[in-house]
Write a protein that holds these residues in place. Structure first.
Motif, PDB file in Angstrom:
ATOM      1  N   ILE A 254       9.659   7.451  -3.302  1.00  0.00           N
ATOM      2  CA  ILE A 254      10.405   8.786  -3.391  1.00  0.00           C
ATOM      3  C   ILE A 254      11.077   8.650  -4.607  1.00  0.00           C
ATOM      4  O   ILE A 254      11.302   9.878  -5.597  1.00  0.00           O
ATOM      5  N   ALA A 255      12.125   7.621  -4.777  1.00  0.00           N
ATOM      6  CA  ALA A 255      12.919   7.699  -5.957  1.00  0.00           C
ATOM      7  C   ALA A 255      11.792   7.451  -7.179  1.00  0.00           C
ATOM      8  O   ALA A 255      12.164   8.271  -8.255  1.00  0.00           O
ATOM      9  N   GLN A 256      10.938   6.969  -7.164  1.00  0.00           N
ATOM     10  CA  GLN A 256       9.969   6.887  -8.581  1.00  0.00           C
ATOM     11  C   GLN A 256       9.430   8.005  -8.738  1.00  0.00           C
ATOM     12  O   GLN A 256       9.354   8.438  -9.887  1.00  0.00           O
ATOM     13  N   THR A 257       8.882   8.769  -7.701  1.00  0.00           N
ATOM     14  CA  THR A 257       8.182  10.180  -8.196  1.00  0.00           C
ATOM     15  C   THR A 257       9.150  11.129  -8.477  1.00  0.00           C
ATOM     16  O   THR A 257       8.770  11.952  -9.496  1.00  0.00           O
ATOM     17  N   LEU A 258      10.140  11.062  -7.894  1.00  0.00           N
ATOM     18  CA  LEU A 258      11.417  12.289  -8.534  1.00  0.00           C
ATOM     19  C   LEU A 258      11.720  11.879  -9.941  1.00  0.00           C
ATOM     20  O   LEU A 258      11.926  12.911 -10.693  1.00  0.00           O
ATOM     21  N   GLY A 259      11.810  10.676 -10.131  1.00  0.00           N
ATOM     22  CA  GLY A 259      12.279  10.388 -11.588  1.00  0.00           C
ATOM     23  C   GLY A 259      11.372  10.736 -12.560  1.00  0.00           C
ATOM     24  O   GLY A 259      11.592  11.239 -13.488  1.00  0.00           O
ATOM     25  N   GLY A 260       9.834  10.371 -12.310  1.00  0.00           N
ATOM     26  CA  GLY A 260       8.962  10.981 -13.072  1.00  0.00           C
ATOM     27  C   GLY A 260       9.028  12.519 -13.222  1.00  0.00           C
ATOM     28  O   GLY A 260       8.792  12.783 -14.269  1.00  0.00           O
TER      29      GLY A 260
ATOM     30  N   ARG B  53       0.857  -1.166  -0.114  1.00  0.00           N
ATOM     31  CA  ARG B  53      -0.127  -0.032   0.000  1.00  0.00           C
ATOM     32  C   ARG B  53       0.724   1.202   0.040  1.00  0.00           C
ATOM     33  O   ARG B  53       0.409   2.080  -0.709  1.00  0.00           O
ATOM     34  N   VAL B  54       2.061   1.246   0.803  1.00  0.00           N
ATOM     35  CA  VAL B  54       2.890   2.302   0.421  1.00  0.00           C
ATOM     36  C   VAL B  54       3.762   2.500  -0.674  1.00  0.00           C
ATOM     37  O   VAL B  54       3.791   3.635  -1.337  1.00  0.00           O
ATOM     38  N   ALA B  55       4.427   1.410  -0.995  1.00  0.00           N
ATOM     39  CA  ALA B  55       5.035   1.304  -2.463  1.00  0.00           C
ATOM     40  C   ALA B  55       4.291   2.003  -3.536  1.00  0.00           C
ATOM     41  O   ALA B  55       4.805   2.194  -4.431  1.00  0.00           O
ATOM     42  N   ALA B  56       2.923   1.322  -3.526  1.00  0.00           N
ATOM     43  CA  ALA B  56       2.082   1.767  -4.694  1.00  0.00           C
ATOM     44  C   ALA B  56       2.056   3.371  -5.129  1.00  0.00           C
ATOM     45  O   ALA B  56       1.931   3.494  -6.231  1.00  0.00           O
ATOM     46  N   PHE B  57       2.444   4.292  -4.013  1.00  0.00           N
ATOM     47  CA  PHE B  57       2.432   5.738  -4.265  1.00  0.00           C
ATOM     48  C   PHE B  57       3.585   6.183  -5.203  1.00  0.00           C
ATOM     49  O   PHE B  57       3.614   7.188  -5.800  1.00  0.00           O
ATOM     50  N   GLY B  58       4.360   5.170  -5.520  1.00  0.00           N
ATOM     51  CA  GLY B  58       5.705   5.527  -6.602  1.00  0.00           C
ATOM     52  C   GLY B  58       5.052   5.169  -7.883  1.00  0.00           C
ATOM     53  O   GLY B  58       5.681   5.392  -8.863  1.00  0.00           O
ATOM     54  N   ALA B  59       4.077   4.551  -8.215  1.00  0.00           N
ATOM     55  CA  ALA B  59       3.467   4.040  -9.542  1.00  0.00           C
ATOM     56  C   ALA B  59       3.160   5.158 -10.579  1.00  0.00           C
ATOM     57  O   ALA B  59       3.841   5.111 -11.677  1.00  0.00           O
TER      58      ALA B  59
ATOM     59  N   VAL C 296      17.204   8.996 -13.969  1.00  0.00           N
ATOM     60  CA  VAL C 296      16.978   7.488 -13.325  1.00  0.00           C
ATOM     61  C   VAL C 296      18.159   7.411 -12.265  1.00  0.00           C
ATOM     62  O   VAL C 296      17.791   6.796 -11.136  1.00  0.00           O
ATOM     63  N   VAL C 297      19.449   7.442 -12.645  1.00  0.00           N
ATOM     64  CA  VAL C 297      20.434   7.189 -11.464  1.00  0.00           C
ATOM     65  C   VAL C 297      20.351   7.889 -10.098  1.00  0.00           C
ATOM     66  O   VAL C 297      20.567   7.592  -9.263  1.00  0.00           O
ATOM     67  N   GLY C 298      20.234   9.402 -10.673  1.00  0.00           N
ATOM     68  CA  GLY C 298      20.033  10.209  -9.252  1.00  0.00           C
ATOM     69  C   GLY C 298      19.155   9.975  -8.444  1.00  0.00           C
ATOM     70  O   GLY C 298      19.406   9.773  -7.182  1.00  0.00           O
ATOM     71  N   PRO C 299      17.600   9.767  -8.610  1.00  0.00           N
ATOM     72  CA  PRO C 299      16.713   9.475  -7.727  1.00  0.00           C
ATOM     73  C   PRO C 299      17.034   8.059  -7.100  1.00  0.00           C
ATOM     74  O   PRO C 299      16.979   7.968  -5.844  1.00  0.00           O
ATOM     75  N   ASN C 300      17.759   6.887  -7.754  1.00  0.00           N
ATOM     76  CA  ASN C 300      17.969   6.027  -7.108  1.00  0.00           C
ATOM     77  C   ASN C 300      18.808   5.896  -6.393  1.00  0.00           C
ATOM     78  O   ASN C 300      18.966   5.254  -5.522  1.00  0.00           O
ATOM     79  N   LEU C 301      19.963   6.621  -6.405  1.00  0.00           N
ATOM     80  CA  LEU C 301      21.042   6.789  -5.519  1.00  0.00           C
ATOM     81  C   LEU C 301      20.560   7.425  -4.229  1.00  0.00           C
ATOM     82  O   LEU C 301      20.958   7.101  -3.251  1.00  0.00           O
ATOM     83  N   LEU C 302      19.691   8.323  -4.398  1.00  0.00           N
ATOM     84  CA  LEU C 302      19.292   9.125  -3.208  1.00  0.00           C
ATOM     85  C   LEU C 302      18.445   8.066  -2.414  1.00  0.00           C
ATOM     86  O   LEU C 302      18.549   7.812  -1.270  1.00  0.00           O
TER      87      LEU C 302
END
Length: 449
Positions: free
Chosen positions: A200-206, A137-143, A169-175
């Motif tokens: 957080i990573a997925q939202t920033l990447g988008g 339920r928490v992870a889904a917010f990055g969809a 892609v790399v920047g958010p995933n490193l964070l």
């Protein structure tokens, strides 16, 4: 200049490397984060590891939806780019981004209301199912961000720009890789901290990929007819993705019924498999962009030369990955969990994993050729046939006859072999190499827009 010399120039290793190496970094960033996430959660214990295995498998469905969006956009954008119309290629990205955002919101809503029940069904209920539902339920917010990034990668690959996505892609995933252990341990969030870092990573990447569209000064207005057209033309990729998801969800469900140690080992092996698959897919992405552009420019000879070369490169790279995985057999599982029962189960899957990688290298490479050519209907039929005739029967026979993790991975090997045979036959037929800015079977839909 002759057709042969043009083909050699476009299909040269340097040309492949210029597109494939940046794509490799982009592709590797997400699975590396997932591997870090698995290792961090694995040290919380067997139940959290199994819960992330189940919840992560459900979220893989969203990643596959992203693959559908990216691959469909790459093929269409590459053909338009090859025909000399970059603006039209970027416009494909605008409309696919609207589609991605809408689907992402639907995923968020669906996981809030039904994610717990789905995770519980996959895990067979109990403590693992409850924990998996909370994580999901928490992870889904990055969809939404995940799918926006997929659409962005799609049109950028189509215009043969694989460099800007590196930062996006790399920047958010490193964070996120830094945030994950901080949230899980010092801040005391436990396994939910990994879900927060992921979102957080997925939202920033988008957000970064949306910024790239804005910088192109393209019209950002949604056009429902074009979005419907993309949906129609992506239907075969969707069906293909559903065949993959049914297979891997079934594999996780069966593994969970053999106990927490088995599903934990399956999570480690399957995440390494996804990492290898996406890394090998760098060649496929180069093939998508170059084959699509060659066919869009009316040059079938170059496209066929690219297909042959990428198949050989796929075999070489797959063999190299197989050697690395074999060398790490006694070391890698211990990096994810100290549980010796999980280690023992991982070794059951390991020989199958090593043996299939050289074959998989060719399969992934030729997938990219046919996606770039827009030959999605054939890929759909082949994937469905492989799932229905190979992977799914093997998985459920494994459950019925108590064959354990070895039976599940034998089914995956059969799936790869069926697809390899079908792809080689298609490549040799030449029926996939249809030239023009838009593939013939899509022209009727294009005329509506």
């Amino acid at each position: 200049m002759s057709q042969t010399s043009v083909a050699s120039r476009v299909a040269s290793p340097r040309r492949f490397a210029a597109l494939a190496l940046p794509a490799l970094v982009v592709l590797a960033a997400e699975p590396i984060y997932v591997l870090v996430d698995t290792a961090v959660v694995g040290h919380l214990g067997r139940v959290p590891l199994a819960a992330v295995a189940v919840g992560g498998t459900v979220m893989t469905l969203t990643a596959w939806l992203g693959t559908v969006v990216a691959y469909g956009t790459t093929g269409r954008a590459a053909r338009r780019f090859g025909a000399g119309d970059r603006a039209a290629a970027v416009a494909e990205g605008v409309q696919s981004s609207w589609l991605a955002f809408g689907v992402g919101l639907l995923v968020v809503g669906a996981m809030q209301f039904g994610g717990g029940a789905l995770a519980g069904a996959l895990a067979g209920g109990g403590e693992v199912g409850e924990a998996a539902g909370q994580w999901l339920r928490v992870a889904a917010f990055g969809a939404p961000g995940l799918l926006l990034a997929a659409a962005g990668n799609g049109w950028m690959r189509g215009v043969q720009d694989t460099r800007r996505p590196l930062l996006f892609v790399v920047g958010p995933n490193l964070l996120s890789a830094v945030l994950c252990p901080l949230l899980v341990y010092p801040l005391g969030m436990g396994m939910i901290g990994s879900a927060v870092a992921n979102a957080i990573a997925q939202t920033l990447g988008g957000v970064l990929f949306v910024g790239a569209l804005i910088s192109e000064r393209a019209s950002l207005r949604p056009h429902l007819r074009v979005i419907r057209q993309q949906l129609v033309l992506s239907r075969d990729l969707l069906i293909r993705g559903m065949a993959f998801q049914a297979s891997f969800l079934s594999a996780t469900a069966v593994a969970a019924r053999f106990g927490a140690a088995v599903v934990g080992a399956h999570q480690i092996a399957v995440q390494l498999w996804f990492f290898a698959a996406l890394a090998l897919d760098a060649l496929a992405i180069a093939a998508q962009a170059l084959v699509g552009a060659a066919l869009g420019g009316g040059d079938a000879a170059v496209a066929r030369a690219l297909a042959r070369r990428v198949a050989w490169l796929g075999a070489v790279c797959g063999t190299a990955f197989g050697a690395l995985v074999a060398a790490g057999a006694g070391v890698v599982p211990a990096l994810f969990t100290p549980d010796t029962a999980v280690h023992a189960q991982a070794m059951v899957a390991w020989p199958w994993f090593v043996a299939m990688l050289p074959l998989a290298g060719v399969v992934f490479a030729l997938d990219g050729v046919l996606i770039g050519a827009g030959d999605i209907r054939y890929l759909r039929n082949l994937t469905v046939a492989g799932a229905l005739a190979g992977f799914l029967p093997a998985i459920w026979l494994t459950y019925a006859f108590d064959l354990g993790l070895g039976g599940i991975w034998a089914g995956l090997m059969l799936f790869v072999v069926i697809r390899l045979v079908g792809l080689v036959l298609r490549l040799r037929s030449g029926a996939w190499a249809v030239t023009g800015a838009v593939r013939d079977e899509a022209r009727t839909a294009d005329a509506v827009a």
